[in-house]
Design a protein around this motif. Structure first.
Motif, PDB file in Angstrom:
ATOM      1  N   GLY A  10     115.612 -67.175  67.118  1.00  0.00           N
ATOM      2  CA  GLY A  10     116.334 -67.901  68.157  1.00  0.00           C
ATOM      3  C   GLY A  10     115.698 -69.231  68.444  1.00  0.00           C
ATOM      4  N   LEU A  11     116.167 -69.850  69.518  1.00  0.00           N
ATOM      5  CA  LEU A  11     115.655 -71.143  69.960  1.00  0.00           C
ATOM      6  C   LEU A  11     114.727 -70.913  71.154  1.00  0.00           C
ATOM      7  N   VAL A  12     113.530 -71.487  71.080  1.00  0.00           N
ATOM      8  CA  VAL A  12     112.548 -71.312  72.138  1.00  0.00           C
ATOM      9  C   VAL A  12     111.806 -72.613  72.341  1.00  0.00           C
ATOM     10  N   GLN A  13     111.332 -72.842  73.548  1.00  0.00           N
ATOM     11  CA  GLN A  13     110.546 -74.040  73.822  1.00  0.00           C
ATOM     12  C   GLN A  13     109.117 -73.859  73.335  1.00  0.00           C
ATOM     13  N   ALA A  14     108.469 -74.959  73.051  1.00  0.00           N
ATOM     14  CA  ALA A  14     107.064 -74.915  72.644  1.00  0.00           C
ATOM     15  C   ALA A  14     106.246 -74.172  73.705  1.00  0.00           C
ATOM     16  N   GLY A  15     105.346 -73.331  73.225  1.00  0.00           N
ATOM     17  CA  GLY A  15     104.544 -72.507  74.121  1.00  0.00           C
ATOM     18  C   GLY A  15     105.146 -71.141  74.382  1.00  0.00           C
ATOM     19  N   GLY A  16     106.388 -70.959  73.972  1.00  0.00           N
ATOM     20  CA  GLY A  16     107.073 -69.693  74.194  1.00  0.00           C
ATOM     21  C   GLY A  16     106.733 -68.647  73.155  1.00  0.00           C
ATOM     22  N   SER A  17     107.430 -67.505  73.265  1.00  0.00           N
ATOM     23  CA  SER A  17     107.163 -66.361  72.393  1.00  0.00           C
ATOM     24  C   SER A  17     108.463 -65.779  71.859  1.00  0.00           C
ATOM     25  N   LEU A  18     108.362 -65.143  70.723  1.00  0.00           N
ATOM     26  CA  LEU A  18     109.475 -64.401  70.122  1.00  0.00           C
ATOM     27  C   LEU A  18     108.916 -63.194  69.408  1.00  0.00           C
ATOM     28  N   ARG A  19     109.746 -62.169  69.286  1.00  0.00           N
ATOM     29  CA  ARG A  19     109.392 -61.013  68.462  1.00  0.00           C
ATOM     30  C   ARG A  19     110.444 -60.853  67.388  1.00  0.00           C
ATOM     31  N   LEU A  20     110.004 -60.915  66.149  1.00  0.00           N
ATOM     32  CA  LEU A  20     110.889 -60.667  65.019  1.00  0.00           C
ATOM     33  C   LEU A  20     110.742 -59.224  64.565  1.00  0.00           C
ATOM     34  N   SER A  21     111.853 -58.675  64.098  1.00  0.00           N
ATOM     35  CA  SER A  21     111.859 -57.317  63.549  1.00  0.00           C
ATOM     36  C   SER A  21     112.392 -57.342  62.130  1.00  0.00           C
ATOM     37  N   CYS A  22     111.896 -56.431  61.329  1.00  0.00           N
ATOM     38  CA  CYS A  22     112.371 -56.265  59.954  1.00  0.00           C
ATOM     39  C   CYS A  22     112.642 -54.779  59.757  1.00  0.00           C
ATOM     40  N   ALA A  23     113.908 -54.437  59.691  1.00  0.00           N
ATOM     41  CA  ALA A  23     114.305 -53.043  59.508  1.00  0.00           C
ATOM     42  C   ALA A  23     114.552 -52.773  58.033  1.00  0.00           C
ATOM     43  N   ALA A  24     113.843 -51.787  57.503  1.00  0.00           N
ATOM     44  CA  ALA A  24     113.974 -51.438  56.093  1.00  0.00           C
ATOM     45  C   ALA A  24     114.859 -50.200  55.946  1.00  0.00           C
ATOM     46  N   SER A  25     115.599 -50.151  54.874  1.00  0.00           N
ATOM     47  CA  SER A  25     116.446 -48.990  54.614  1.00  0.00           C
ATOM     48  C   SER A  25     116.553 -48.751  53.122  1.00  0.00           C
ATOM     49  N   GLY A  26     117.002 -47.560  52.764  1.00  0.00           N
ATOM     50  CA  GLY A  26     117.186 -47.221  51.363  1.00  0.00           C
ATOM     51  C   GLY A  26     116.024 -46.462  50.760  1.00  0.00           C
ATOM     52  N   ARG A  27     114.863 -46.586  51.343  1.00  0.00           N
ATOM     53  CA  ARG A  27     113.685 -45.834  50.927  1.00  0.00           C
ATOM     54  C   ARG A  27     112.640 -45.986  52.024  1.00  0.00           C
ATOM     55  N   SER A  28     111.638 -45.135  52.000  1.00  0.00           N
ATOM     56  CA  SER A  28     110.549 -45.273  52.952  1.00  0.00           C
ATOM     57  C   SER A  28     109.590 -46.356  52.480  1.00  0.00           C
ATOM     58  N   PHE A  29     109.151 -47.185  53.424  1.00  0.00           N
ATOM     59  CA  PHE A  29     108.173 -48.221  53.116  1.00  0.00           C
ATOM     60  C   PHE A  29     106.807 -47.886  53.716  1.00  0.00           C
ATOM     61  N   THR A  30     106.650 -46.624  54.095  1.00  0.00           N
ATOM     62  CA  THR A  30     105.421 -46.196  54.765  1.00  0.00           C
ATOM     63  C   THR A  30     104.175 -46.550  53.956  1.00  0.00           C
ATOM     64  N   ASN A  31     104.251 -46.419  52.649  1.00  0.00           N
ATOM     65  CA  ASN A  31     103.082 -46.642  51.796  1.00  0.00           C
ATOM     66  C   ASN A  31     103.074 -48.024  51.138  1.00  0.00           C
ATOM     67  N   ASP A  32     103.870 -48.923  51.667  1.00  0.00           N
ATOM     68  CA  ASP A  32     103.971 -50.271  51.121  1.00  0.00           C
ATOM     69  C   ASP A  32     103.386 -51.299  52.073  1.00  0.00           C
ATOM     70  N   ALA A  33     102.710 -52.285  51.511  1.00  0.00           N
ATOM     71  CA  ALA A  33     102.385 -53.461  52.299  1.00  0.00           C
ATOM     72  C   ALA A  33     103.673 -54.255  52.532  1.00  0.00           C
ATOM     73  N   MET A  34     103.757 -54.893  53.686  1.00  0.00           N
ATOM     74  CA  MET A  34     104.930 -55.688  54.029  1.00  0.00           C
ATOM     75  C   MET A  34     104.474 -57.080  54.438  1.00  0.00           C
ATOM     76  N   GLY A  35     105.286 -58.065  54.122  1.00  0.00           N
ATOM     77  CA  GLY A  35     104.901 -59.432  54.433  1.00  0.00           C
ATOM     78  C   GLY A  35     105.972 -60.194  55.185  1.00  0.00           C
ATOM     79  N   TRP A  36     105.519 -61.211  55.924  1.00  0.00           N
ATOM     80  CA  TRP A  36     106.406 -62.189  56.553  1.00  0.00           C
ATOM     81  C   TRP A  36     106.105 -63.561  55.948  1.00  0.00           C
ATOM     82  N   PHE A  37     107.171 -64.272  55.652  1.00  0.00           N
ATOM     83  CA  PHE A  37     107.067 -65.623  55.129  1.00  0.00           C
ATOM     84  C   PHE A  37     108.000 -66.507  55.939  1.00  0.00           C
ATOM     85  N   ARG A  38     107.838 -67.812  55.809  1.00  0.00           N
ATOM     86  CA  ARG A  38     108.761 -68.736  56.469  1.00  0.00           C
ATOM     87  C   ARG A  38     108.984 -69.948  55.579  1.00  0.00           C
ATOM     88  N   GLN A  39     110.117 -70.577  55.813  1.00  0.00           N
ATOM     89  CA  GLN A  39     110.456 -71.773  55.040  1.00  0.00           C
ATOM     90  C   GLN A  39     111.109 -72.784  55.958  1.00  0.00           C
TER      91      GLN A  39
END
Length: 125
Positions: A10-39
């Motif tokens: 979303g849109l936030v002012q400088a100094g603010g906070s956000l929480r991103l979520s990544c919901a996985a489906s189709g298999r369990s990712f319990t034993n997988d490393a997961m990453g966040w990237f940005r562009q």
């Protein structure tokens, strides 16, 4: 079908906070490393954070250390990115990714085999 779906941008002012979520489906990712990237527009995709299959093993990009926190809830097959003290330079599309390889720590972006479609984060000054 294995997929990752990001949300929470979303849109936030400088100094603010956000929480991103990544919901996985189709298999369990319990034993997988997961990453966040940005562009950001006109820039290459940048590593933000990675969490191992052991939840307390986390790695961060230099530009977000001390401000962002990655976590996971294996019961929900979901990974989170809590972002605080946001800056205009944090603006970009944020992607969740996985290597689809259990008990393995991907070190290169090319090792991530599945990606979400991304969620836009915009930080105004």
């Amino acid at each position: 079908q294995v997929q990752l779906v990001e949300s929470g941008g979303g849109l936030v002012q400088a100094g603010g906070s956000l929480r991103l979520s990544c919901a996985a489906s189709g298999r369990s990712f319990t034993n997988d490393a997961m990453g966040w990237f940005r562009q950001a527009p006109g820039k290459e995709r940048e590593f933000v954070a990675r969490i191992g299959w052991i939840a307390d093993v986390a790695t961060y990009g230099n530009s977000v250390k001390g401000r962002f926190t990655i976590s996971r809830d294996n019961a929900k097959n979901t990974v989170y990115l809590d972002m605080t003290s946001l800056k205009p330079d944090d603006t970009g599309v944020y992607y969740c990714a996985a290597a689809l390889r259990s008990y393995y720590t991907p070190l290169e972006i090319s090792e991530y085999k599945i990606w979400g479609r991304g969620t836009q984060v915009s930080v105004s000054s």
